[in-house]
Write a protein that holds these residues in place. Structure first.
Motif, PDB file in Angstrom:
ATOM      1  N   GLN A   1     -21.358  62.841 -44.749  1.00  0.00           N
ATOM      2  CA  GLN A   1     -20.992  62.296 -43.465  1.00  0.00           C
ATOM      3  C   GLN A   1     -20.107  61.069 -43.681  1.00  0.00           C
ATOM      4  O   GLN A   1     -20.479  60.135 -44.396  1.00  0.00           O
ATOM      5  CB  GLN A   1     -22.226  61.913 -42.652  1.00  0.00           C
ATOM      6  N   VAL A   2     -18.949  61.086 -43.061  1.00  0.00           N
ATOM      7  CA  VAL A   2     -18.008  59.973 -43.134  1.00  0.00           C
ATOM      8  C   VAL A   2     -17.507  59.676 -41.736  1.00  0.00           C
ATOM      9  O   VAL A   2     -17.005  60.569 -41.043  1.00  0.00           O
ATOM     10  CB  VAL A   2     -16.818  60.284 -44.055  1.00  0.00           C
ATOM     11  N   GLN A   3     -17.625  58.437 -41.333  1.00  0.00           N
ATOM     12  CA  GLN A   3     -17.124  57.995 -40.043  1.00  0.00           C
ATOM     13  C   GLN A   3     -16.389  56.673 -40.213  1.00  0.00           C
ATOM     14  O   GLN A   3     -16.873  55.766 -40.890  1.00  0.00           O
ATOM     15  CB  GLN A   3     -18.252  57.832 -39.031  1.00  0.00           C
ATOM     16  N   LEU A   4     -15.233  56.583 -39.595  1.00  0.00           N
ATOM     17  CA  LEU A   4     -14.436  55.366 -39.608  1.00  0.00           C
ATOM     18  C   LEU A   4     -14.294  54.863 -38.182  1.00  0.00           C
ATOM     19  O   LEU A   4     -13.878  55.609 -37.299  1.00  0.00           O
ATOM     20  CB  LEU A   4     -13.056  55.617 -40.202  1.00  0.00           C
ATOM     21  N   VAL A   5     -14.616  53.604 -37.972  1.00  0.00           N
ATOM     22  CA  VAL A   5     -14.535  52.991 -36.654  1.00  0.00           C
ATOM     23  C   VAL A   5     -13.639  51.772 -36.738  1.00  0.00           C
ATOM     24  O   VAL A   5     -13.879  50.875 -37.547  1.00  0.00           O
ATOM     25  CB  VAL A   5     -15.921  52.599 -36.119  1.00  0.00           C
ATOM     26  N   GLU A   6     -12.628  51.732 -35.877  1.00  0.00           N
ATOM     27  CA  GLU A   6     -11.646  50.664 -35.891  1.00  0.00           C
ATOM     28  C   GLU A   6     -11.894  49.665 -34.769  1.00  0.00           C
ATOM     29  O   GLU A   6     -12.335  50.023 -33.682  1.00  0.00           O
ATOM     30  CB  GLU A   6     -10.235  51.236 -35.749  1.00  0.00           C
ATOM     31  N   PHE A   7     -11.548  48.421 -35.045  1.00  0.00           N
ATOM     32  CA  PHE A   7     -11.639  47.347 -34.070  1.00  0.00           C
ATOM     33  C   PHE A   7     -10.427  46.440 -34.208  1.00  0.00           C
ATOM     34  O   PHE A   7      -9.815  46.356 -35.265  1.00  0.00           O
ATOM     35  CB  PHE A   7     -12.906  46.505 -34.278  1.00  0.00           C
ATOM     36  N   GLY A   8     -10.096  45.737 -33.155  1.00  0.00           N
ATOM     37  CA  GLY A   8      -9.137  44.653 -33.249  1.00  0.00           C
ATOM     38  C   GLY A   8      -7.793  44.861 -32.601  1.00  0.00           C
ATOM     39  O   GLY A   8      -6.986  43.923 -32.554  1.00  0.00           O
ATOM     40  N   GLY A   9      -7.502  46.036 -32.116  1.00  0.00           N
ATOM     41  CA  GLY A   9      -6.229  46.254 -31.456  1.00  0.00           C
ATOM     42  C   GLY A   9      -6.155  45.534 -30.125  1.00  0.00           C
ATOM     43  O   GLY A   9      -7.157  45.064 -29.590  1.00  0.00           O
ATOM     44  N   GLY A  10      -4.944  45.448 -29.603  1.00  0.00           N
ATOM     45  CA  GLY A  10      -4.769  44.794 -28.321  1.00  0.00           C
ATOM     46  C   GLY A  10      -3.343  44.376 -28.082  1.00  0.00           C
ATOM     47  O   GLY A  10      -2.425  44.787 -28.788  1.00  0.00           O
ATOM     48  N   LEU A  11      -3.170  43.548 -27.081  1.00  0.00           N
ATOM     49  CA  LEU A  11      -1.863  43.038 -26.685  1.00  0.00           C
ATOM     50  C   LEU A  11      -1.685  41.625 -27.216  1.00  0.00           C
ATOM     51  O   LEU A  11      -2.574  40.772 -27.057  1.00  0.00           O
ATOM     52  CB  LEU A  11      -1.733  43.048 -25.164  1.00  0.00           C
ATOM     53  N   VAL A  12      -0.546  41.385 -27.837  1.00  0.00           N
ATOM     54  CA  VAL A  12      -0.254  40.064 -28.384  1.00  0.00           C
ATOM     55  C   VAL A  12       1.222  39.758 -28.184  1.00  0.00           C
ATOM     56  O   VAL A  12       2.059  40.665 -28.163  1.00  0.00           O
ATOM     57  CB  VAL A  12      -0.641  39.993 -29.882  1.00  0.00           C
ATOM     58  N   GLU A  13       1.543  38.493 -28.034  1.00  0.00           N
ATOM     59  CA  GLU A  13       2.927  38.084 -27.872  1.00  0.00           C
ATOM     60  C   GLU A  13       3.653  38.085 -29.212  1.00  0.00           C
ATOM     61  O   GLU A  13       3.028  37.944 -30.266  1.00  0.00           O
ATOM     62  CB  GLU A  13       3.001  36.690 -27.256  1.00  0.00           C
ATOM     63  N   PRO A  14       4.965  38.256 -29.191  1.00  0.00           N
ATOM     64  CA  PRO A  14       5.719  38.168 -30.442  1.00  0.00           C
ATOM     65  C   PRO A  14       5.439  36.860 -31.169  1.00  0.00           C
ATOM     66  O   PRO A  14       5.379  35.795 -30.556  1.00  0.00           O
ATOM     67  CB  PRO A  14       7.175  38.249 -29.983  1.00  0.00           C
ATOM     68  N   GLY A  15       5.273  36.956 -32.471  1.00  0.00           N
ATOM     69  CA  GLY A  15       4.927  35.807 -33.280  1.00  0.00           C
ATOM     70  C   GLY A  15       3.441  35.570 -33.406  1.00  0.00           C
ATOM     71  O   GLY A  15       3.020  34.724 -34.212  1.00  0.00           O
ATOM     72  N   GLY A  16       2.656  36.290 -32.654  1.00  0.00           N
ATOM     73  CA  GLY A  16       1.220  36.131 -32.691  1.00  0.00           C
ATOM     74  C   GLY A  16       0.576  36.901 -33.827  1.00  0.00           C
ATOM     75  O   GLY A  16       1.250  37.504 -34.664  1.00  0.00           O
ATOM     76  N   SER A  17      -0.750  36.887 -33.825  1.00  0.00           N
ATOM     77  CA  SER A  17      -1.516  37.506 -34.897  1.00  0.00           C
ATOM     78  C   SER A  17      -2.640  38.368 -34.342  1.00  0.00           C
ATOM     79  O   SER A  17      -3.172  38.113 -33.254  1.00  0.00           O
ATOM     80  CB  SER A  17      -2.118  36.437 -35.817  1.00  0.00           C
ATOM     81  N   LEU A  18      -2.987  39.366 -35.108  1.00  0.00           N
ATOM     82  CA  LEU A  18      -4.139  40.202 -34.842  1.00  0.00           C
ATOM     83  C   LEU A  18      -4.800  40.551 -36.164  1.00  0.00           C
ATOM     84  O   LEU A  18      -4.139  40.590 -37.204  1.00  0.00           O
ATOM     85  CB  LEU A  18      -3.756  41.493 -34.122  1.00  0.00           C
ATOM     86  N   ARG A  19      -6.076  40.824 -36.100  1.00  0.00           N
ATOM     87  CA  ARG A  19      -6.805  41.279 -37.271  1.00  0.00           C
ATOM     88  C   ARG A  19      -7.516  42.577 -36.943  1.00  0.00           C
ATOM     89  O   ARG A  19      -8.362  42.615 -36.050  1.00  0.00           O
ATOM     90  CB  ARG A  19      -7.817  40.239 -37.733  1.00  0.00           C
TER      91      ARG A  19
END
Length: 122
Positions: free
Chosen positions: A1-19
């Protein structure tokens, strides 16, 4: 059993950061070889963003070098993508990928996360 769950996407302004985070849930019978990130824009093929091997080696797409950093927490079976200085061109659906091998086997299989939308816009 293998499951991958992603977090952290969204809307950001140019020059900004996301993780972005990707947590892999796997059986003890499996070992992780490579984890990484890909992205795919509408009507375009999926492309490599960054990968990290079990030995800590990394590889980045030229378009993100110097801006993105991929890292891995082996104890948590989690891979991260720190994205700085984001540009509108980075707008894509980002997919986590894991290469998994059954202990005792020689073949590996690829597994993908569900995808998370990253939008860079004013």
């Amino acid at each position: 059993q293998v499951q991958l769950v992603e977090f952290g996407g969204g809307l950001v302004e140019p020059g900004g950061s996301l993780r972005l985070s990707c947590a892999a849930s796997i059986s003890i019978s499996f070992s992780m070889y490579v984890m990484g990130w890909y992205r795919q824009a509408p009507e375009k093929q999926r492309e490599l963003v960054a990968i990290v091997s079990s030995g800590g080696n990394t590889n980045y797409a030229d378009s993100v070098k110097g801006r993105f950093t991929v890292s891995r927490d082996a104890a948590k079976n989690t891979v991260y993508l720190q994205m700085n200085s984001l540009k509108p061109e980075d707008t894509d659906v980002y997919y986590c990928k894991a290469v998994v091998r059954l202990v005792g086997a020689t073949r590996s299989n690829d597994y993908w996360g569900q995808g998370t939308q990253v939008t860079v816009s004013s």
